[in-house]
Structure formats: structure tokens, C-alpha cells
Write a protein that holds these residues in place. Structure first.
Motif, short mmCIF file in Angstrom:
data_model
loop_
_atom_site.label_atom_id
_atom_site.label_comp_id
_atom_site.label_asym_id
_atom_site.label_seq_id
_atom_site.Cartn_x
_atom_site.Cartn_y
_atom_site.Cartn_z
N GLU A 1 0.95 -1.20 0.06
CA GLU A 1 0.03 -0.09 0.04
C GLU A 1 0.68 1.11 0.08
N PRO A 2 0.31 2.38 -0.32
CA PRO A 2 1.22 3.44 -0.49
C PRO A 2 1.62 4.10 0.80
N ALA A 3 0.94 3.89 1.89
CA ALA A 3 1.37 4.26 3.32
C ALA A 3 2.67 4.07 3.75
N ILE A 4 3.16 2.91 3.12
CA ILE A 4 4.40 2.48 3.64
C ILE A 4 5.65 3.37 3.13
N ASP A 5 5.32 4.30 2.19
CA ASP A 5 6.57 5.01 1.64
C ASP A 5 7.38 5.84 2.67
N LEU A 6 6.77 6.37 3.58
CA LEU A 6 7.56 7.31 4.53
C LEU A 6 8.54 6.45 5.44
N GLU B 1 2.16 8.57 2.43
CA GLU B 1 2.61 8.32 0.88
C GLU B 1 3.39 9.64 0.35
N ILE B 2 4.49 9.21 -0.25
CA ILE B 2 5.44 10.19 -0.81
C ILE B 2 5.03 10.47 -2.24
N LEU C 1 6.26 12.58 -6.14
CA LEU C 1 7.42 12.68 -6.66
C LEU C 1 8.01 14.01 -6.29
N THR C 2 7.31 15.03 -6.00
CA THR C 2 8.02 16.38 -5.58
C THR C 2 8.22 16.40 -4.17
N GLY C 3 8.20 15.01 -3.52
CA GLY C 3 8.66 15.14 -2.05
C GLY C 3 7.73 15.47 -1.06
N GLU C 4 6.37 15.50 -1.48
CA GLU C 4 5.43 15.91 -0.30
C GLU C 4 5.09 14.53 0.27
N ILE C 5 4.58 14.77 1.35
CA ILE C 5 3.77 13.68 2.14
C ILE C 5 2.35 13.80 2.11
N ARG C 6 1.65 12.58 1.45
CA ARG C 6 0.14 12.82 1.23
C ARG C 6 -0.55 12.06 2.32
N ARG C 7 -1.83 12.47 2.22
CA ARG C 7 -2.68 12.06 3.39
C ARG C 7 -3.09 10.46 3.06
N VAL C 8 -3.41 9.77 3.89
CA VAL C 8 -3.64 8.30 4.10
C VAL C 8 -4.95 8.16 4.77
N ASN C 9 -5.64 6.90 4.28
CA ASN C 9 -6.86 6.72 4.80
C ASN C 9 -6.77 5.95 6.12
N SER D 1 5.08 17.56 6.10
CA SER D 1 4.53 17.80 4.87
C SER D 1 5.34 17.48 3.78
N SER D 2 6.64 17.29 4.03
CA SER D 2 7.67 17.09 3.07
C SER D 2 8.55 15.92 3.53
N ILE D 3 9.46 15.13 2.52
CA ILE D 3 10.25 14.26 3.14
C ILE D 3 11.45 14.77 3.77
N ASP D 4 11.77 16.15 3.20
CA ASP D 4 13.09 16.88 3.67
C ASP D 4 12.87 17.57 5.15
N GLU D 5 11.30 17.68 5.30
CA GLU D 5 11.10 18.04 6.62
C GLU D 5 11.25 16.82 7.64
N ALA D 6 10.69 15.81 7.33
CA ALA D 6 10.62 14.53 8.16
C ALA D 6 12.06 14.13 8.58
N LEU D 7 13.03 14.22 7.59
CA LEU D 7 14.41 13.87 7.81
C LEU D 7 15.00 14.96 8.47
N ARG D 8 14.70 16.15 8.40
CA ARG D 8 15.42 17.29 9.29
C ARG D 8 14.68 17.02 10.78
N ARG D 9 13.71 16.57 11.04
CA ARG D 9 13.23 16.40 12.29
C ARG D 9 13.69 15.16 13.12
N LEU D 10 13.96 14.05 12.24
CA LEU D 10 14.59 12.96 12.73
C LEU D 10 16.32 12.81 12.66
#
Length: 461
Positions: free
Chosen positions: A368-373, A397-398, A400-408, A448-457
Motif C-alpha cells: 500500500e502507498p502508506a508505507i513510503d515514509l 505516502e510520498i 514525486l515532488t517530495g510531499e507527504i500525502r494523506r492516507v486513509n 508535509s515533505s520528506i525533507d521536513e521529516a528527515l530534518r526532524r529525525l
């Protein structure tokens, strides 16, 4: 007058051609056409008044508003995992197909089920692969003792129909569909014509006599049920047994279900005494996780309506050759390549000269797409040699522009992570904005983005 009609049928998908073809135009398989002869009864084309009239006792069209809806009482199997996959229990008069690799536990599961049903209901177990003494040996090993369970080693559908008419069982087991033989056909046992005709006959038995029929089907090397694809279209429910020969865990997945949710799963563990239910699969998959290891991330994946926590492991190391190698187990290879390209472009990670190996532990298959992050975090953790806290889990879900998209179904995922004991959960910021109607003690971090997630972690040191 009756005449012989010759046709050629693809043994892979059931496509019918008037002449022999080397390659099937429907499924693309080579050298799969077999000749079949069919007796055709020529009917008169002259319309008479008696032919146009509806015969007495025949079904007539009925208005939708006039249909009386009845709530079907489902029969419980005493296996909560199986009842979940079936949509709440066995629907009377349904036709259920169970497929899986040889030795994975299809016959074992059905014998255990019929052992419980045979205490109060009449069950006819038709086997075309084992004798009655062999089934008895397996029943003794599994502890099955059902006074109303009848064993019938037979492959001839004519004899099977006679026994069904005489015994009138409430449940019928066919093990397996590829061994059954319709004597009216001159094709070999297991051919497309035989499988199609036998399945059609079993469907009539299930619907007309309200007998619940369980059918076991063999699978091909590609993992699909052997025989024509129409076999899966004719039945009410299609269940697949998944598992690894090196693991004792088995996953029963609902691929099609007219009476419940598709893609639902049930977890079992194989023992010498049979299959046992796994009521908390999340704890099983995370039981052997190292607390301070790099390249590990936990995802809350949704299988049907059931949230399951699974560990994703990544190993990133410099390549020794010119082209970097990518390997994935339990995860789609194309998804891995896509996410690594996004990490390099949007996350500023130099991965083009790095070998990457990705794995979903426990023999799970996550799609499923929710495993991308979680995949991206595991890769970044291994690349940076920085660990992820054992109390963190990830959903998102990630793009192609690096955004983190909502999941159900984010509420169900949060409840599952909280039940296992996780303290923080990284989720898409859009899911957080919509408001969550759940009482929680777990901390939710919206990104909201993969860059933000990596900077937090992984804060820069």
C-alpha cells in the motif's frame, strides 16, 4: 440434429478460438491452445406461441422493490481469523475457493474447520488426492473428531452428485478442483474445460441446494490459481494462502469476497498439531527488533480493514562496481527505485553510488502507498548511520515532488500503534489538519515533505 464442433481453448485463460493459434491474443501465453470437441444441438429458429410463453415453475423477472431482503445468518467457524477474512463467518450456499502453494496448509485448515462443523452439521469431504486412511491419519494428528464428517475419496463428478443427492450435506469440501473429472467431457483431467465445467456444476449445487462448498485449487509457478481465469470469476470468495517455507507463519488473504471486504487478512502459525491463530500479529512482527539499530523503521500498514505494525529494514552501503544494486524483499522493486530517486532529488542524499537492500521482516508483503515514509526513513537511517528511536512509527505516502500525502483510516492506525506502546507517530500534516476524533496518549507529528521529516529525525550536527 446434433453435430460435432471443434474449437481450440487456451489452457491459461480460457480464450476460445475457431483455429489453432501459437500465441493467445488474450493473455499472451505461447503454445497453450488445446483442441476440444463439443456436441452442439441444433435448435429450431421458428418462434411458436408456446416457446414465447414462460413455462410453469420457471423463474420470472421481478421488480427491485418487490425483492424481499433477508439477513443471511453466518456460521461461525470457531476461528476468528478465518471469520474475519470471510466477512464475519460462512454464508450458507456460498462457493469459496482457497489457493496456495503445495504444503502451505490448505488441506490442514479445511480439515480443522470441518472438524468443528462436523460436530453439529453434516459435512462431505471429497478428496481426489488422498485415501480415507490417509485423511484419518492427518485427522488424528490434528485432533479432529467429528461424528458427522463423511470422507469420500472420489474424482468422478457423476458419483459425487449421487452422493450429494443421497446424503444432503450442509457443507461440501472438494480437494482439489484440478483432480475432479466430468465424465461427459472427453478432455483430460485438470484441463481448462474440465475445471470450468466442474466449477459450474459446483456453483449450481451451492446455489440450488444451499450447500456451502469449499474448493481447494492448485497454483502455478507464478502464484496464480491453475486453470482458466474464469474460475475466480465464478466463485463467491477467493482466498490465498501466503507464506514462506522458512517461516511458520501463514497469511490467509481475501482477494475477492462478495459478502465482505476484499484484501482482508488472517494470521496463522503452523505447528505439528495444525494451524493456530495469531490474534496479535503486530507484536509478533516486532518481537525480535533490535532497539538501537540503524536502517530500521516501523510502519502501520493497513491490510483490508486491519492495521498491522511491520518492521522495514534497509541496508545502504557503497557499491563496489560501476552500477549500484537495488534488492527488495516483501516490497515492490519499482517502489524502492522510485523512493530512492525522490530521496536523492528532494532529500539531498547521494544514493546513486550506494547499494540498497530492503526487506519487510516476518515474510510480510507490503504494497500500500502508506508505507513510503517508513521506507524512506529506513534508507536514510542506514545511509546516515543514525538510529531511529524504537518508540517511533511512520505512516505516509510520498509523491514525486517530495510531499507527504494523506492516507486513509488514520484513526485505526493510531489506535493500533498506541495499543502496542509507541510514543511518537509521524503522519501526513493534512491528516493532522482534518482533526482526529480519537482519544490518544501517543504524540502525533505532522510532516508535509520528506525533507521536513528527515530534518526532524536526523538533525544536522
Amino acid at each position: 440434429m446434433a453435430r460435432q464442433k471443434t474449437q481450440y481453448v487456451c489452457q491459461n485463460c480460457g480464450y476460445i478460438s475457431a483455429s489453432y493459434l501459437g500465441r493467445c491474443p488474450n493473455c499472451g501465453a505461447w503454445n497453450q491452445f488445446k483442441e476440444e470437441k463439443q456436441t452442439v444441438q441444433k435448435a429450431s429458429t421458428k418462434a411458436t406461441p408456446s416457446r414465447l410463453m414462460t413455462k410453469s415453475g420457471q423463474n420470472e423477472p421481478i421488480k427491485l422493490d418487490a425483492v424481499i431482503q433477508r439477513d443471511e445468518l453466518r456460521q461461525k467457524t470457531q476461528y476468528e481469523e478465518l471469520d474475519r477474512v470471510l466477512g464475519g463467518g460462512i454464508v450458507p450456499g456460498s462457493l469459496v475457493l482457497i489457493g496456495g502453494e503445495p504444503g502451505i496448509g490448505k488441506s490442514t485448515l479445511l480439515l480443522q474447520i470441518t472438524g468443528n462443523l462436523g460436530k453439529e452439521h453434516t459435512v462431505l469431504y471429497v478428496s481426489g488426492e488422498e485415501s480415507a486412511s490417509q485423511i484419518k491419519m492427518r485427522a488424528d494428528r490434528l485432533g479432529v473428531n467429528a461424528p458427522q464428517l463423511l470422507l469420500y475419496p472420489e474424482t468422478d463428478m457423476g458419483n459425487i452428485r449421487e452422493q450429494i443427492a443421497e446424503i444432503k450435506p450442509e457443507y461440501l469440501i472438494i480437494d482439489s478442483i484440478q483432480t475432479m473429472n466430468e465424465p461427459a467431457l472427453d478432455s483430460v483431467v485438470g484441463s481448462t474445460a474440465q475445471v470450468r465445467e466442474v466449477t459450474s456444476e459446483l456453483m449450481k449445487i451451492a446455489k440450488n441446494d444451499q450447500i456451502t462448498v469449499f474448493v481447494i485449487g492448485h497454483v502455478t509457478k507464478e502464484g496464480a490459481i491453475a486453470g482458466p481465469k474464469i474460475l475466480e470469476h465464478m466463485v463467491d470468495t477467493v482466498l490465498y494462502f501466503e507464506g514462506d517455507a522458512h517461516h511458520s507463519y501463514r497469511i490467509l488473504r481475501s482477494v475477492k469476497n462478495r459478502f465482505g471486504a476484499a484484501n482482508e487478512i488472517g494470521m496463522f502459525e503452523m505447528h505439528t498439531s495444525g494451524l493456530e491463530e495469531v490474534t496479535n500479529p503486530s507484536a509478533i512482527f516486532l518481537d525480535e527488533r533490535l532497539p538501537n539499530s540503524t536502517g530500521s523503521a516501523v510502519v502501520v500498514s493497513l491490510e483490508g480493514t486491519r492495521p498491522i505494525l511491520a518492521e522495514i529494514q534497509a541496508l545502504v552501503s557503497p557499491t563496489a562496481f560501476g552500477n549500484a544494486k537495488r534488492t527488495a524483499s516483501g516490497i515492490d522493486y519499482n517502489r524502492l527505485a522510485l523512493l530512492m530517486a525522490v530521496l536523492e532529488k528532494r532529500g539531498n542524499l547521494m544514493l546513486q553510488n550506494q547499494d540498497a537492500f530492503l526487506k519487510a521482516t516476518g515474510g510480510m508483503k507490503l504494497d500500500e502507498p502508506a508505507i513510503d515514509l517508513a521506507i524512506a526513513v529506513a534508507i536514510a537511517s542506514s545511509y546516515k548511520e543514525q538510529e531511529v528511536l524504537a518508540s517511533d512509527c511512520f505512516v505516509g505516502e510520498i509523491g514525486l515532488t517530495g510531499e507527504i500525502r494523506r492516507v486513509n483510516q488514520i484513526e485505526d492506525r493510531i489506535k493500533e500503534a498506541e495499543k502496542i506502546g509507541f510514543q511518537r507517530m509521524f503522519i501526513p500534516k493534512h491528516n493532522l489538519k482534518r482533526g482526529l476524533q480519537v482519544a490518544r496518549t501517543i504524540e502525533l507529528i505532522g510532516v508535509s515533505s520528506i525533507d521536513e521529516a528527515l530534518r526532524r529525525l536526523f538533525p544536522r550536527k
